[in-house]
Every structure is written in structure tokens, then in C-alpha cells.
Design an enzyme around this catalytic site. Structure first.
Site, short mmCIF file in Angstrom:
data_model
loop_
_atom_site.label_atom_id
_atom_site.label_comp_id
_atom_site.label_asym_id
_atom_site.label_seq_id
_atom_site.Cartn_x
_atom_site.Cartn_y
_atom_site.Cartn_z
CB THR A 59 -1.01 -0.02 1.18
OG1 THR A 59 -1.79 1.18 1.12
CG2 THR A 59 -0.34 -0.12 2.54
CD GLU A 60 -1.24 3.86 -3.08
OE1 GLU A 60 -1.19 2.62 -2.93
OE2 GLU A 60 -2.14 4.43 -3.72
CG ASN A 61 -0.83 4.06 3.39
OD1 ASN A 61 -0.96 3.11 2.64
ND2 ASN A 61 -1.29 4.04 4.63
#
Lengths: 217, 236
Positions: free
Chosen positions: A44-46
Site C-alpha cells: 500500500t503506497e502510504n
């Protein structure tokens, strides 16, 4: 119904050991259908790798969320990190596959998903980085818009999120492969005819003739 | 060496027209108390630098500054979660500066690490080409973006010691990069512990980057805040 169908069809593209980033919506739902015996590492890019399902009430952690700021859990062996590290994974070519939604895709593999001039203003978020950096790009979307217009175009009319990056298109009607020389029909959904696909697809389908012949025989 | 102050004292470091980086990600892991304090203090014409807008639907966390019309410029990669902010951008009350998310983070990293620019292929062949200068490196085209710095960074960590050493819990999001890229760095933490209580290998941001410490909600209080928010918005 068609959402479910698309999510299940996406899941067939998972391979054991893949690192995958799934976009919000239908792509995320495909994680529910990862085949038994196939281990997929979700990013997940966060800033998380190997995240799991959402927690039970009372067991959420305010510091564990997905890119939509929704609660998630981390699997044993999972890692958390900052956003610069996350985008080093994404842009640096370390993620095997991304699955994203789109407003339009064209036969050159270009995709428009972030802006409708005068109508939709959200910003591109991490989509441009994901589309550039991930080794394989799958677009999952409905075949037509709510007015029945083809979302698979000869050339995108909306502002691009990335040019010539899409490898595969999965819709509620069909699956296409995007090759160097154009778009190839790979599969039809149940009860969908070649004629229907031809009518609902603006883009040129390179192998449509073969499909017509096989339907006749 | 960092100095512990109250949120009321900390908010005085931010003035009208200041540029302020705010850590977190679309509402998750944001400095809740400091954002509330900025909203209460009514500081105006802020340039807010944040990876995305506030929690989905608006009006929460950074969304409070939007409702108060305290923001004149928003530097970000995504505003889709806050319909109020989108309205203010469309009405030209707020100026929007967009970059792709990875580029946004690297611009801040460059600003904090003393670099002159970020050179990236992301955005080639799109409208983003108009937001940057094009340069060729080894025969390949790239986009050159300028670094981003701020007057003040307001970031979030789990705990810290009096030297300003920070330990993160879960995703650290944008806080570690923002800690390097502002003239004044204020961290909001769940708890403050003695020097030595955080093992050196667990320090996510060394105290050299941190100027002021404010005590935020405890971890348990924050957990309650997010549980309520997630349940109310059908996410849990």
C-alpha cells in the site's frame, strides 16, 4: 454482480510470490479471491507491505491504514515504512503488478483516470508513479460508461495518467491484451458475443476476425 | 535538543501566510491536536503542504482548516477526499499546486537534504510535463521539479524523548521527510519518555531535526478517536 465478476477475473492474474499494489475499489476486492496456495504480497503506497484484512472492531490501530485511510492489519512478516521508501519500491521497479481502475484506456495502452476537465478534480495521487514503475499494469473497469459509451478507445480523449503502459484490460464483458501493435481480444465473459464486443468497443481489435470465424464454426 | 511546549505555544510559531507542512496520509496518522489548535487560532492565508487532503468527506482533521477558509494555497498530490476543498479550488479561493505523489515526497526530501531538484520520468506524456522543466539525462527525457521547503512542519510520531528523538508506530507516512524540510519542526506525540528509553535502532527521526515537542492524545485516546471515525464512516 459485474463488480464481483471483474474482481474474480483479476484474481486469476495473481502468481505465487508476486508483490502487488491494488487500486481502490474493484482491484482491492480482488484480494478476496486470491487462489488457495498462491501467496501474494500486497503493498500500500502510504507505507506498508504484506498487509492483511481489516481488523475487528476494538482491534484497529490508528497507525495502520491503507491508502484510503481505512483500517488494515499487518500479516506476520509484514513491514511498515515511510512514503519515500514506498515510492522507491513503486517507481524503482520493485513491484511486480498493479491493478487500477480507469475512465478510459486506448489501443496504445495509454490510460486516463485522474481528471475530467471542468468536472472531476482530484489530483493524480500515486497513480502516475504506479503506472510508470510497476512491471505489469492491469486495468479493471466496466466496459462502457453509464451512458453506454465505450471506455476502450482508439485514443484517450481525457487527460492521460500515463502513456503506453497498460498490459491487460479486464472488463465485465471481456479480457484484452495490449501488445506493441495493438489490442488483442483474449477472452469473452459468459453469454457475451463477438458482435456485442465489436459494437461496444471503439478501439480496433487486431484479432477480431479470428473470433468471428470461431463463433461461426 | 528539542523543547517541550504546549499546543497553544506551538501554534504561535505559525503566522498568517506561513507555509506549513502537515504529516500523515489522507487523515491517518495526522497531528490531531495541533490541527485543532491551528483551526482555533484562526491563522489565515496559509500555504498547506500535505500529501493529500483530509479524511474522506471533509470537515475532519485538515478539513477543519478548509471549512474555516484558512488556506490560500494547497501543495499536494491529491484533493479528492475533501469536497469542500475542491469547491474552494474551483472558486479560485485556494490555489492548487499538484505533483504526482512520489514526486511530491521526493521534492520535500530534496528540500530537506540540500538537493537542487528532483529529476523523474513520472508524468512524461501527460499534463504534468507542463508543471516542470524537461531535461535529458543519458539520452532519456525527464522532468525536473524544484524542492519544497516550509516555514513550519507539524508532524506526528508515537513517542519521543527530550532530545527530540522520535519513534514511529505503524506507518510513519510523510512525517520523516517533512521533519527534514522546514525551518521549525514541531512534533506531536502520544507520549514523552526519558532519554535512553527508545533504543537507538528504533529512532525513526533523530532529534537533530526536531525543534519543539507537544503532547498530543495518548495512544489509547487516539485509538478511540479513529475507531469512532471508522465505525461512523462504515470502514470498520
Amino acid at each position: 454482480m459485474s463488480r464481483d465478476y471483474i474482481a474474480k477475473r483479476i484474481a486469476k492474474e495473481f502468481r505465487d510470490g508476486m508483490y502487488v499494489n491494488l487500486g481502490i475499489g474493484i482491484p482491492t476486492e480482488s484480494a478476496n479471491y486470491i487462489p488457495a496456495g498462491t501467496e501474494v504480497f500486497l503493498q500500500t503506497e502510504n507505507g506498508g507491505l504484506m498487509f492483511g484484512p481489516k481488523p475487528e472492531r476494538g482491534e484497529s490501530d490508528p497507525d495502520l491504514a491503507n491508502a484510503g485511510a481505512e483500517p488494515i492489519t499487518m500479516l506476520p512478516g509484514g513491514a511498515v515504512f515511510d512514503v519515500a521508501t514506498s515510492f522507491a519500491m513503486i517507481r524503482g521497479g520493485h513491484i511486480d503488478m498493479t491493478v487500477v481502475g480507469a475512465l478510459e484506456v486506448d489501443q496504445a495502452g495509454s490510460i486516463a483516470s485522474w481528471k475530467i476537465p471542468g468536472k472531476l478534480l482530484t489530483g493524480m495521487g500515486g497513480a502516475m508513479d504506479l503506472l510508470y514503475g510497476c512491471k505489469r499494469v492491469i486495468v479493471a473497469m466496466t466496459h462502457t460508461d453509464k451512458h453506454g459509451n465505450s471506455k476502450i478507445r482508439k485514443r484517450c480523449t481525457l487527460p492521460l495518467t500515463a502513456a503506453a503502459v497498460v498490459d491487460m484490460i479486464i472488463t465485465d464483458k471481456a479480457v484484452f491484451r495490449v501488445a506493441e501493435d495493438g489490442l488483442y481480444l483474449e477472452e469473452l465473459a459468459a453469454a457475451v458475443t463477438v458482435a456485442e464486443i465489436e459494437r461496444l468497443t471503439e478501439a480496433t481489435i487486431m484479432n477480431i476476425g479470428e473470433w468471428q470465424e470461431s463463433e461461426m464454426s | 535538543m528539542a523543547v517541550q511546549i504546549t499546543t497553544q505555544e506551538a501554534v504561535k510559531k505559525i503566522r498568517d501566510k506561513s507555509s506549513v507542512m502537515i504529516g500523515g496520509f489522507l487523515g491517518a496518522a495526522v497531528p490531531l491536536k495541533m490541527i485543532d489548535e491551528i483551526a482555533t487560532a484562526g491563522i489565515k492565508e496559509l500555504t498547506v503542504i500535505s500529501i493529500g487532503a483530509g479524511y474522506r468527506g471533509g470537515g475532519v482533521d485538515i478539513g477543519k482548516l478548509v471549512l474555516n477558509k484558512q488556506i490560500s494555497k494547497y501543495v499536494t498530490s491529491h484533493v479528492g477526499t475533501d469536497p469542500n476543498l475542491i469547491k474552494q479550488i474551483v472558486n479560485q479561493e485556494v490555489e492548487l499546486e499538484l505533483s504526482p505523489m512520489g514526486t511530491f515526497v521526493e521534492r520535500i526530501r530534496a528540500g530537506g537534504a540540500g538537493l537542487g531538484a528532483v529529476v523523474t520520468p513520472v508524468g512524461m506524456g501527460t499534463e504534468v510535463e507542463e508543471m516542470a522543466e524537461k531535461i535529458i539525462v543519458d539520452d532519456k527525457p525527464y522532468l525536473l521539479f524544484k524542492p519544497i521547503r516550509a516555514d513550519v512542519a507539524v508532524i506526528k510520531a508515537h513517542r519521543c524523548d527530550p532530545l527530540g528523538n522520535l519513534q514511529y508506530k505503524g506507518m510513519s507516512n510523510t512525517s520523516p521527510v517533512m521533519a527534514t524540510a522546514a525551518d521549525i519542526v514541531i512534533v506531536e506525540v502520544d507520549e514523552i519518555v526519558e532519554v535512553g528509553a527508545i533504543a537507538c535502532e528504533n529512532i525513526g527521526t533523530p532529534g537533530i531535526f526536531v525543534d519543539y515537542i507537544v503532547k498530543g492524545h495518548s495512544y489509547q485516546e487516539r485509538k478511540n478517536v479513529y475507531e469512532e471515525l471508522w465505525i461512523a464512516t462504515n470502514k470498520l
